[in-house]
Design an enzyme around this catalytic site. Structure first.
Site, PDB file in Angstrom:
ATOM      1  CG  ASP A  91      -2.009   1.040   1.133  1.00 34.72           C
ATOM      2  OD1 ASP A  91      -2.060   1.759   0.110  1.00 34.72           O
ATOM      3  OD2 ASP A  91      -2.802   1.165   2.075  1.00 34.72           O
ATOM      4  CB  ALA A  92       3.514   2.132  -2.193  1.00 41.26           C
ATOM      5  CE  LYS A  93      -3.633   5.083   0.182  1.00 41.12           C
ATOM      6  NZ  LYS A  93      -3.041   4.081   1.125  1.00 41.12           N
ATOM      7  NE  ARG A  94       6.467   4.906  -3.705  1.00 46.15           N
ATOM      8  CZ  ARG A  94       6.460   4.823  -2.375  1.00 46.15           C
ATOM      9  NH1 ARG A  94       5.381   5.174  -1.705  1.00 46.15           N
ATOM     10  NH2 ARG A  94       7.518   4.390  -1.716  1.00 46.15           N
ATOM     11  CB  THR A 116      -2.229   1.133  -3.592  1.00 49.98           C
ATOM     12  OG1 THR A 116      -1.217   1.619  -2.700  1.00 49.98           O
ATOM     13  CG2 THR A 116      -2.978  -0.012  -2.925  1.00 49.98           C
TER      14      THR A 116
END
Length: 271
Positions: free
Chosen positions: A94-97, A121
């Site tokens: 869950d890194a939301k790059r 993510t």
């Protein structure tokens, strides 16, 4: 891990539970602080106690990055442990790059090749240039932020642009990107009333659904409107499981909380 392998695990375990490994040293049991690596010791205990009840784990990378190099090493040890001892588990970074071109490619290499995650993510705001480099990896999954649980989601995601809500345009446009079959989507549990429209656009895709429990999302409602023929849901719970106890029985209590959710899921699947 392929989508079919994930579906097989869901059927086998009668569970579509994802457990968030968001480790805060201020919240873990104090006796673990004496360990050489308290974060990994906490994760290992949680994983060993709950792996039979869930199909996925989702470390939020911010909780590891906050501790610098030590935190990143703890994340690396956690994913290595999962891949070695529980390879049937689907892993989510869950890194939301969200960047473009070579930068996006390097992010993808970091999580897919360097760390060995099954998925990551990604934020869609910069369009296909920021997402297609992730989608290029075979048997890896890119989980696109579509409609999130937070209050600020209404700032942009539900705004009408040219007669259609922005999140719907994101969903529709993403289907045109190369290797879009590798896409999954984040839809917050507190947005369950939107799931009917979402399923009209992406009927067959997996949805990662945070917000059940501590954030007020309702599992029954999410399943009613969001489940498809292959289940198509990964329901995430973090704090409600991993911090259910801060004593030495923390892993045992976490397993009890995970079991409660798994049994609720099994009942839904058996209807």
């Amino acid at each position: 891990m392929t989508t079919n392998q994930l579906i097989s695990e869901i059927q086998k375990k009668k569970s579509f539970l994802c457990i968030g490994l968001d480790v805060d040293l201020d919240k873990i049991p104090t006796h673990l602080l004496n360990e050489e690596d308290p974060i990994f010791a906490f994760n290992k205990a949680i994983i060993d106690a709950t792996h039979e009840l869930c199909v996925a784990y989702k470390p939020n990378t911010a909780f590891y990055e906050a501790y610098g190099l030590k935190g990143w090493k703890s994340l690396e040890k956690t994913i290595q442990y999962l891949n070695e001892f529980y390879p049937e588990i689907f892993t989510i970074a869950d890194a939301k790059r969200g960047d473009i071109g070579n930068t996006s490619s390097m992010y993808a290499k970091a999580f897919f090749e360097g760390l060995g995650f099954d998925s990551v993510t990604v934020a869609p705001y910069m369009g296909k240039d920021s997402v297609e480099p992730f989608l290029a990896f075979e048997d890896k999954h890119t989980i696109l932020l579509a409609l999130t649980s937070n209050e600020g989601a209404f700032d942009f995601q539900t705004k009408t642009v040219d007669g259609k809500e922005l999140y719907k345009q994101v969903l529709e446009t993403s289907k045109t990107w190369e290797n879009s079959h590798n896409l999954m989507y984040v839809v917050g549990a507190t947005k369950a009333e939107y799931l009917t429209d979402i399923r009209k656009i992406i009927p067959n895709s997996f949805l990662l659904v945070p917000g059940v429990g501590a954030q007020g999302g309702n599992l029954q409602e999410v399943c009613k409107y969001g489940m498809n023929e292959t289940v198509g849901l990964l329901i995430n719970s973090s704090r409600g499981i991993i911090y259910a106890s801060n004593k030495e029985d923390f892993a045992e209590i976490a397993a009890q909380k995970a079991l409660e959710l798994q049994q609720e899921m099994e009942a839904i699947l058996n209807k």
